[in-house]
Design a protein around this motif. Sequence first.
Motif, mmCIF file in Angstrom:
data_model
loop_
_atom_site.group_PDB
_atom_site.id
_atom_site.type_symbol
_atom_site.label_atom_id
_atom_site.label_comp_id
_atom_site.label_asym_id
_atom_site.label_seq_id
_atom_site.Cartn_x
_atom_site.Cartn_y
_atom_site.Cartn_z
ATOM 1 N N THR A 144 32.751 -16.326 -22.902
ATOM 2 C CA THR A 144 31.650 -15.660 -23.580
ATOM 3 C C THR A 144 31.705 -16.072 -25.043
ATOM 4 O O THR A 144 32.777 -16.412 -25.563
ATOM 5 C CB THR A 144 31.750 -14.122 -23.488
ATOM 6 N N GLY A 145 30.575 -16.050 -25.694
ATOM 7 C CA GLY A 145 30.546 -16.449 -27.093
ATOM 8 C C GLY A 145 30.412 -17.946 -27.227
ATOM 9 O O GLY A 145 29.932 -18.635 -26.328
ATOM 10 N N ASP A 146 30.853 -18.482 -28.341
ATOM 11 C CA ASP A 146 30.722 -19.907 -28.666
ATOM 12 C C ASP A 146 32.107 -20.533 -28.757
ATOM 13 O O ASP A 146 32.775 -20.427 -29.777
ATOM 14 C CB ASP A 146 29.962 -20.053 -29.986
ATOM 15 N N THR A 147 32.558 -21.173 -27.670
ATOM 16 C CA THR A 147 33.895 -21.756 -27.638
ATOM 17 C C THR A 147 33.875 -23.216 -28.091
ATOM 18 O O THR A 147 32.860 -23.903 -28.024
ATOM 19 C CB THR A 147 34.503 -21.690 -26.225
ATOM 20 N N VAL A 148 35.039 -23.670 -28.543
ATOM 21 C CA VAL A 148 35.271 -25.061 -28.915
ATOM 22 C C VAL A 148 36.594 -25.467 -28.282
ATOM 23 O O VAL A 148 37.577 -24.734 -28.377
ATOM 24 C CB VAL A 148 35.361 -25.231 -30.447
ATOM 25 N N ALA B 139 51.131 -37.698 -30.519
ATOM 26 C CA ALA B 139 51.369 -37.898 -31.952
ATOM 27 C C ALA B 139 50.697 -36.812 -32.801
ATOM 28 O O ALA B 139 50.757 -36.849 -34.025
ATOM 29 C CB ALA B 139 50.862 -39.272 -32.376
ATOM 30 N N GLY B 140 50.022 -35.859 -32.148
ATOM 31 C CA GLY B 140 49.362 -34.781 -32.863
ATOM 32 C C GLY B 140 47.973 -35.118 -33.375
ATOM 33 O O GLY B 140 47.390 -34.355 -34.138
ATOM 34 N N GLN B 141 47.414 -36.241 -32.932
ATOM 35 C CA GLN B 141 46.077 -36.648 -33.355
ATOM 36 C C GLN B 141 45.035 -36.112 -32.389
ATOM 37 O O GLN B 141 45.210 -36.199 -31.168
ATOM 38 C CB GLN B 141 45.969 -38.173 -33.389
ATOM 39 N N GLN B 142 43.930 -35.575 -32.918
ATOM 40 C CA GLN B 142 42.849 -35.117 -32.057
ATOM 41 C C GLN B 142 42.185 -36.333 -31.423
ATOM 42 O O GLN B 142 41.783 -37.255 -32.113
ATOM 43 C CB GLN B 142 41.818 -34.326 -32.865
ATOM 44 N N VAL B 143 42.086 -36.331 -30.091
ATOM 45 C CA VAL B 143 41.505 -37.474 -29.384
ATOM 46 C C VAL B 143 40.143 -37.177 -28.788
ATOM 47 O O VAL B 143 39.381 -38.095 -28.494
ATOM 48 C CB VAL B 143 42.463 -38.035 -28.304
ATOM 49 N N THR B 144 39.815 -35.898 -28.597
ATOM 50 C CA THR B 144 38.475 -35.522 -28.157
ATOM 51 C C THR B 144 38.258 -34.042 -28.437
ATOM 52 O O THR B 144 39.215 -33.293 -28.621
ATOM 53 C CB THR B 144 38.220 -35.842 -26.672
ATOM 54 N N PHE B 145 36.986 -33.642 -28.498
ATOM 55 C CA PHE B 145 36.647 -32.236 -28.666
ATOM 56 C C PHE B 145 35.253 -32.014 -28.103
ATOM 57 O O PHE B 145 34.509 -32.958 -27.849
ATOM 58 C CB PHE B 145 36.699 -31.803 -30.137
ATOM 59 N N ASN B 146 34.905 -30.733 -27.904
ATOM 60 C CA ASN B 146 33.549 -30.403 -27.483
ATOM 61 C C ASN B 146 33.196 -29.007 -27.953
ATOM 62 O O ASN B 146 34.005 -28.099 -27.915
ATOM 63 C CB ASN B 146 33.384 -30.484 -25.966
ATOM 64 N N ASP B 147 31.955 -28.873 -28.377
ATOM 65 C CA ASP B 147 31.343 -27.591 -28.708
ATOM 66 C C ASP B 147 29.961 -27.630 -28.064
ATOM 67 O O ASP B 147 29.190 -28.551 -28.328
ATOM 68 C CB ASP B 147 31.239 -27.428 -30.225
ATOM 69 N N ASP B 148 29.659 -26.680 -27.208
ATOM 70 C CA ASP B 148 28.349 -26.592 -26.556
ATOM 71 C C ASP B 148 28.098 -27.731 -25.558
ATOM 72 O O ASP B 148 27.258 -28.608 -25.780
ATOM 73 C CB ASP B 148 27.213 -26.547 -27.581
ATOM 74 N N ALA B 149 28.824 -27.734 -24.462
ATOM 75 C CA ALA B 149 28.685 -28.759 -23.419
ATOM 76 C C ALA B 149 27.336 -28.647 -22.721
ATOM 77 O O ALA B 149 26.784 -27.560 -22.560
ATOM 78 C CB ALA B 149 29.804 -28.615 -22.392
ATOM 79 N N SER B 150 26.826 -29.756 -22.279
ATOM 80 C CA SER B 150 25.562 -29.805 -21.544
ATOM 81 C C SER B 150 25.623 -28.904 -20.320
ATOM 82 O O SER B 150 26.577 -28.954 -19.541
ATOM 83 C CB SER B 150 25.277 -31.247 -21.119
ATOM 84 N N GLY B 151 24.634 -28.043 -20.167
ATOM 85 C CA GLY B 151 24.582 -27.130 -19.033
ATOM 86 C C GLY B 151 25.448 -25.899 -19.174
ATOM 87 O O GLY B 151 25.505 -25.069 -18.271
ATOM 88 N N SER C 197 32.176 -24.666 -23.710
ATOM 89 C CA SER C 197 32.640 -26.037 -23.937
ATOM 90 C C SER C 197 33.307 -26.669 -22.728
ATOM 91 O O SER C 197 33.934 -25.983 -21.925
ATOM 92 C CB SER C 197 33.641 -26.029 -25.097
ATOM 93 N N ARG C 198 33.194 -28.005 -22.638
ATOM 94 C CA ARG C 198 33.878 -28.792 -21.603
ATOM 95 C C ARG C 198 34.032 -30.204 -22.151
ATOM 96 O O ARG C 198 33.129 -30.762 -22.755
ATOM 97 C CB ARG C 198 33.061 -28.804 -20.319
ATOM 98 N N ALA C 199 35.189 -30.818 -21.938
ATOM 99 C CA ALA C 199 35.433 -32.182 -22.402
ATOM 100 C C ALA C 199 36.191 -32.959 -21.332
ATOM 101 O O ALA C 199 36.897 -32.377 -20.503
ATOM 102 C CB ALA C 199 36.226 -32.176 -23.702
ATOM 103 N N THR C 200 36.040 -34.273 -21.376
ATOM 104 C CA THR C 200 36.752 -35.173 -20.471
ATOM 105 C C THR C 200 37.401 -36.270 -21.300
ATOM 106 O O THR C 200 36.802 -36.779 -22.250
ATOM 107 C CB THR C 200 35.781 -35.797 -19.448
ATOM 108 N N TYR C 201 38.632 -36.629 -20.932
ATOM 109 C CA TYR C 201 39.376 -37.659 -21.663
ATOM 110 C C TYR C 201 40.185 -38.474 -20.676
ATOM 111 O O TYR C 201 40.889 -37.915 -19.829
ATOM 112 C CB TYR C 201 40.315 -36.997 -22.680
ATOM 113 N N THR C 202 40.097 -39.785 -20.781
ATOM 114 C CA THR C 202 40.918 -40.689 -19.985
ATOM 115 C C THR C 202 41.942 -41.330 -20.908
ATOM 116 O O THR C 202 41.571 -41.977 -21.901
ATOM 117 C CB THR C 202 40.067 -41.768 -19.292
#
Length: 84
Positions: A21-25, A32-44, A49-54
Amino acid sequence: DIAAGQTLTFGSCGVGSATGTGDTVVRLFNAAGQQVTFNDDASGCGSLSRATYTAPASAGGTYQIRVGCFGADACSGTLAWTLQ
């Protein structure tokens, strides 16, 4: 741990038993502690939020998923993930 070539899908919407509920990220950080992907407001998913990373070759290891609320908004829920 994620092995090179594996795909991680994670979020508060559209993954397994994820709820929110609400607005998730959601954010993913590599070993190494580096951000490799993120999502705010996924389609549908509205404001959830939803993200995919390979993981690329030689980039396996222990990754960290972080989930929070956008800005000063309130949010809650259950994060779910799949690894293939």
